[in-house]
Motif scaffolding. Structure first.
Motif, PDB file in Angstrom:
ATOM      1  N   VAL A   1      -1.785 -30.266   9.707  1.00  0.00           N
ATOM      2  CA  VAL A   1      -0.855 -29.225  10.129  1.00  0.00           C
ATOM      3  C   VAL A   1      -0.983 -28.064   9.152  1.00  0.00           C
ATOM      4  CG1 VAL A   1       1.536 -28.585  10.571  1.00  0.00           C
ATOM      5  CG2 VAL A   1       0.754 -30.892  11.119  1.00  0.00           C
ATOM      6  N   GLN A   2      -1.231 -26.888   9.691  1.00  0.00           N
ATOM      7  CA  GLN A   2      -1.322 -25.690   8.858  1.00  0.00           C
ATOM      8  C   GLN A   2      -0.383 -24.628   9.398  1.00  0.00           C
ATOM      9  OE1 GLN A   2      -5.544 -24.882   9.232  1.00  0.00           O
ATOM     10  NE2 GLN A   2      -5.968 -25.913   7.290  1.00  0.00           N
ATOM     11  N   ARG A   3       0.287 -23.929   8.508  1.00  0.00           N
ATOM     12  CA  ARG A   3       1.270 -22.918   8.917  1.00  0.00           C
ATOM     13  C   ARG A   3       1.009 -21.615   8.180  1.00  0.00           C
ATOM     14  NH1 ARG A   3       5.737 -21.301  12.024  1.00  0.00           N
ATOM     15  NH2 ARG A   3       6.902 -19.753  10.835  1.00  0.00           N
ATOM     16  N   LEU A   4       1.048 -20.521   8.938  1.00  0.00           N
ATOM     17  CA  LEU A   4       0.947 -19.183   8.376  1.00  0.00           C
ATOM     18  C   LEU A   4       2.238 -18.438   8.682  1.00  0.00           C
ATOM     19  CD1 LEU A   4      -2.659 -18.134   9.520  1.00  0.00           C
ATOM     20  CD2 LEU A   4      -1.972 -18.924   7.246  1.00  0.00           C
ATOM     21  N   ASP A   5       2.852 -17.866   7.666  1.00  0.00           N
ATOM     22  CA  ASP A   5       4.063 -17.076   7.859  1.00  0.00           C
ATOM     23  C   ASP A   5       3.716 -15.593   7.886  1.00  0.00           C
ATOM     24  OD1 ASP A   5       5.954 -19.201   7.929  1.00  0.00           O
ATOM     25  OD2 ASP A   5       5.748 -19.416   5.763  1.00  0.00           O
TER      26      ASP A   5
ATOM     27  N   GLU B   1       4.148  -8.516  17.118  1.00  0.00           N
ATOM     28  CA  GLU B   1       4.502  -8.924  15.750  1.00  0.00           C
ATOM     29  C   GLU B   1       4.524 -10.441  15.692  1.00  0.00           C
ATOM     30  OE1 GLU B   1       7.990  -8.455  12.346  1.00  0.00           O
ATOM     31  OE2 GLU B   1       8.257  -7.535  14.317  1.00  0.00           O
ATOM     32  N   ALA B   2       3.732 -10.999  14.799  1.00  0.00           N
ATOM     33  CA  ALA B   2       3.674 -12.453  14.655  1.00  0.00           C
ATOM     34  C   ALA B   2       4.590 -12.883  13.515  1.00  0.00           C
ATOM     35  CB  ALA B   2       2.249 -12.913  14.391  1.00  0.00           C
ATOM     36  N   TYR B   3       5.496 -13.813  13.804  1.00  0.00           N
ATOM     37  CA  TYR B   3       6.397 -14.332  12.780  1.00  0.00           C
ATOM     38  C   TYR B   3       5.814 -15.576  12.116  1.00  0.00           C
ATOM     39  CZ  TYR B   3       9.461 -11.481  15.714  1.00  0.00           C
ATOM     40  OH  TYR B   3      10.014 -10.464  16.449  1.00  0.00           O
ATOM     41  N   GLY B   4       5.033 -16.328  12.871  1.00  0.00           N
ATOM     42  CA  GLY B   4       4.446 -17.542  12.325  1.00  0.00           C
ATOM     43  C   GLY B   4       3.411 -18.115  13.261  1.00  0.00           C
TER      44      GLY B   4
ATOM     45  N   GLU C   1      -5.372 -10.093  12.357  1.00  0.00           N
ATOM     46  CA  GLU C   1      -6.651 -10.733  12.047  1.00  0.00           C
ATOM     47  C   GLU C   1      -6.463 -12.222  11.764  1.00  0.00           C
ATOM     48  OE1 GLU C   1      -5.454  -8.055  10.563  1.00  0.00           O
ATOM     49  OE2 GLU C   1      -6.829  -6.416  11.088  1.00  0.00           O
ATOM     50  N   GLU C   2      -5.400 -12.565  11.041  1.00  0.00           N
ATOM     51  CA  GLU C   2      -5.144 -13.966  10.719  1.00  0.00           C
ATOM     52  C   GLU C   2      -4.748 -14.760  11.960  1.00  0.00           C
ATOM     53  OE1 GLU C   2      -3.623 -13.791   6.075  1.00  0.00           O
ATOM     54  OE2 GLU C   2      -2.219 -13.226   7.684  1.00  0.00           O
ATOM     55  N   VAL C   3      -4.007 -14.129  12.875  1.00  0.00           N
ATOM     56  CA  VAL C   3      -3.641 -14.807  14.120  1.00  0.00           C
ATOM     57  C   VAL C   3      -4.887 -15.137  14.922  1.00  0.00           C
ATOM     58  CG1 VAL C   3      -2.458 -14.578  16.330  1.00  0.00           C
ATOM     59  CG2 VAL C   3      -1.357 -13.752  14.255  1.00  0.00           C
ATOM     60  N   VAL C   4      -5.777 -14.163  15.059  1.00  0.00           N
ATOM     61  CA  VAL C   4      -7.004 -14.368  15.831  1.00  0.00           C
ATOM     62  C   VAL C   4      -7.872 -15.441  15.186  1.00  0.00           C
ATOM     63  CG1 VAL C   4      -9.164 -13.293  16.576  1.00  0.00           C
ATOM     64  CG2 VAL C   4      -7.001 -12.049  16.806  1.00  0.00           C
ATOM     65  N   GLU C   5      -7.998 -15.384  13.871  1.00  0.00           N
ATOM     66  CA  GLU C   5      -8.820 -16.365  13.163  1.00  0.00           C
ATOM     67  C   GLU C   5      -8.248 -17.774  13.337  1.00  0.00           C
ATOM     68  OE1 GLU C   5     -10.318 -17.392   8.596  1.00  0.00           O
ATOM     69  OE2 GLU C   5      -9.366 -15.471   9.051  1.00  0.00           O
ATOM     70  N   ALA C   6      -6.924 -17.917  13.212  1.00  0.00           N
ATOM     71  CA  ALA C   6      -6.292 -19.224  13.358  1.00  0.00           C
ATOM     72  C   ALA C   6      -6.430 -19.736  14.791  1.00  0.00           C
ATOM     73  CB  ALA C   6      -4.819 -19.149  12.969  1.00  0.00           C
TER      74      ALA C   6
ATOM     75  N   ASP D   1      -3.689  -5.132  17.816  1.00  0.00           N
ATOM     76  CA  ASP D   1      -2.854  -6.295  18.103  1.00  0.00           C
ATOM     77  C   ASP D   1      -3.718  -7.533  18.324  1.00  0.00           C
ATOM     78  OD1 ASP D   1      -0.459  -4.784  18.137  1.00  0.00           O
ATOM     79  OD2 ASP D   1      -0.863  -4.181  20.218  1.00  0.00           O
ATOM     80  N   ALA D   2      -3.145  -8.696  18.030  1.00  0.00           N
ATOM     81  CA  ALA D   2      -3.792  -9.945  18.404  1.00  0.00           C
ATOM     82  C   ALA D   2      -3.461 -10.241  19.865  1.00  0.00           C
ATOM     83  CB  ALA D   2      -3.305 -11.085  17.521  1.00  0.00           C
ATOM     84  N   VAL D   3      -4.434 -10.715  20.614  1.00  0.00           N
ATOM     85  CA  VAL D   3      -4.261 -11.011  22.027  1.00  0.00           C
ATOM     86  C   VAL D   3      -4.742 -12.434  22.291  1.00  0.00           C
ATOM     87  CG1 VAL D   3      -4.968 -10.456  24.385  1.00  0.00           C
ATOM     88  CG2 VAL D   3      -4.491  -8.614  22.752  1.00  0.00           C
TER      89      VAL D   3
END
Length: 250
Positions: free
Chosen positions: A3-7, A109-112, A12-17, A89-91
């Motif tokens: 389990v990995q979490r990004l806050d 806007e990504a919260y997590g 770029e981080e959303v797309v990569e994850a 934006d991440a899509v």
């Protein structure tokens, strides 16, 4: 299990994850402010709002609003989920070819973001099903009423199948309708139709509705129509989430 979490991740981080989750067969969840477009059998647009996005390894994609148990937009399994950047934006894009459909969530806007490498080979087994209620009643008709005798299970009529056609200790026919969930007015109406059907040939026929529970309004409707309610509460212990009761039933 990983389990990995990004806050508060960047686009770029959303797309990569998201790409990593798709590549590794992981479940991806995104908590974000987003807007959603759908194209397929119809077309639709969902304006900005805070939502939960879920992408599963089989191509299932779900868009959940803060309330309600059903997704407001979704794509069933069998398709693909992709991630990309567009205009900063991440899509997330879910699509399938048969039928041709696409759901596109633009993340403003990504919260997590959570990546969950899940393993689950278990099969859901439900206890206390309606079939088990039928078996219990067939083997223990006295639990409904002393002297009750089952004549036929699932007797066919023009309105559907009567769960049980029985007779009481005086030989009076009893139509028994069984429900796994809390009895509703719709269930009352169903039983009433069966009773009226059999009353055409025998005006002494009785109607009996069996369920784990019933509201006072349903019980009153039964009493006012000379029908009865029998409570089998033990079958309601794990059925609370399955109730179909409406506000009008109370």
């Amino acid at each position: 299990m990983v389990v990995q979490r990004l806050d508060a991740p960047t686009p770029e981080e959303v797309v990569e994850a998201a790409k990593a989750a798709v590549r590794d067969g992981a479940v991806l969840t995104v908590q974000a402010r987003c807007e959603v477009e759908y194209e397929g059998r119809t077309s639709g647009y969902l304006g900005e709002g805070d939502r939960l996005l879920v992408a599963k390894p089989d191509g299932t994609f779900l868009v959940h609003q803060p309330t309600g148990h059903k997704p407001v937009n979704w794509m069933p399994g069998g398709g693909t989920v992709e991630a990309r950047e567009s205009d900063g934006d991440a899509v997330l894009l879910a699509r399938r070819s048969n039928p041709s459909e696409r759901v596109e969530a633009r993340i403003l806007e990504a919260y997590g973001v959570t990546r969950f490498e899940a393993e689950d080979g278990a099969t859901y087994e439900e206890s206390g099903t309606e079939a088990e209620m039928h078996e219990y009643i067939q083997n223990n008709p006295e639990e409904l009423e002393a002297g009750l005798r089952i004549v036929e299970h699932e007797r066919e009529t023009k309105y559907g199948f009567v769960d049980f056609y029985a007779v009481d200790e005086d030989g009076t026919p009893v139509v028994v309708e069984v429900k796994r969930i809390q009895a509703t007015l719709n269930h009352f109406d169903q039983l009433k139709r069966y009773v009226e059907l059999y009353s055409e040939s025998n005006d002494e026929v009785r109607g009996m509705l069996v369920a784990p529970s019933a509201s006072e309004r349903v019980r009153r409707a039964l009493r006012d129509n000379d029908m009865e309610f029998v409570e089998l509460a033990e079958f309601g212990l794990d059925a609370k989430g399955a109730t179909e009761a409406k506000l009008t039933d109370f």
